[in-house]
Design a protein around this motif. Structure first.
Motif, PDB file in Angstrom:
ATOM      1  N   ARG A 104      -6.513  -5.087   1.059  1.00 58.20           N
ATOM      2  CA  ARG A 104      -6.203  -3.697   0.729  1.00 58.20           C
ATOM      3  C   ARG A 104      -5.227  -3.561  -0.021  1.00 58.20           C
TER       4      ARG A 104
ATOM      5  N   LEU B  28       0.017   4.080  -0.094  1.00 59.35           N
ATOM      6  CA  LEU B  28      -0.350   5.242   0.063  1.00 59.35           C
ATOM      7  C   LEU B  28      -0.445   5.934   1.524  1.00 59.35           C
TER       8      LEU B  28
ATOM      9  N   ASP C  66       0.739  -1.183   0.100  1.00 56.07           N
ATOM     10  CA  ASP C  66      -0.148  -0.045   0.138  1.00 56.07           C
ATOM     11  C   ASP C  66       1.024   1.286  -0.124  1.00 56.07           C
TER      12      ASP C  66
ATOM     13  N   LEU D 219      -3.040   5.469 -10.040  1.00 57.69           N
ATOM     14  CA  LEU D 219      -4.138   5.248  -8.872  1.00 57.69           C
ATOM     15  C   LEU D 219      -4.525   6.951  -9.122  1.00 57.69           C
TER      16      LEU D 219
ATOM     17  N   VAL E 136      -6.882  -0.659  -2.811  1.00 53.99           N
ATOM     18  CA  VAL E 136      -5.341  -0.406  -3.850  1.00 53.99           C
ATOM     19  C   VAL E 136      -5.753   0.092  -5.027  1.00 53.99           C
ATOM     20  N   TRP E 137      -5.023  -1.472  -5.605  1.00 55.60           N
ATOM     21  CA  TRP E 137      -4.953  -1.829  -6.957  1.00 55.60           C
ATOM     22  C   TRP E 137      -6.084  -2.089  -7.855  1.00 55.60           C
TER      23      TRP E 137
END
Length: 144
Positions: free
Chosen positions: A136, A53, A51, A92, A140-141
């Motif tokens: 997660r 981010l 992740d 993203l 996210v992806w």
């Protein structure tokens, strides 16, 4: 890719240990043959399995030592890592908080940390599920 080695990097302490690695990140060293896979391909793979981010750690592992980073050894690797980071940010639509850090020294972690997922398969699967790692990463992806 050769045998991946767990360890510590990015801090100032000499000979860090799991109990005392303040300032270091928990990292893996990934030996590879550039005629088989490029540094850029490895960085792209890395970004899509974490992740990038989250600046507070990864999944249920919190704190500086669990944050992400990409280490580079020369200008060519830096350029490849920067391009991969920029591409990930574009995909993203968000800022990637993973820093690019010049590699200085790697310290191998204790033996019980090496190949943890092989030595402790049940605990590792439980960690991945209970910490929401896979969920997660997928959130996210998505399909990127």
């Amino acid at each position: 890719v050769g045998d991946v080695i767990s360890g510590y990097a990015g801090g100032l302490k000499q000979n860090p240990t799991y109990e005392d690695h303040e300032g270091h990140l928990e990292v893996v060293r990934v030996p590879y043959d550039p005629s088989m896979v490029t540094y850029r391909e490895l960085v792209d793979y890395f970004f899509r399995h974490v992740d990038p981010l989250d600046d507070g750690g990864q999944f249920c592992d919190r704190g500086h030592s669990y944050t992400t980073a990409v280490f580079y050894s020369n200008a060519e690797e830096y350029d490849a890592a920067r391009a991969a980071k920029e591409e990930a940010a574009a995909a993203l639509g968000e800022e990637i908080v993973t820093p690019l850090i010049e590699f200085t020294e790697f310290w191998k972690a204790e033996g019980y940390h090496q190949d943890y997922y092989k030595k402790n398969p049940v605990r590792y699967r439980f960690y991945r599920t209970s910490c929401g790692r896979d969920r997660r990463v997928k959130k996210v992806w998505g399909d990127h």
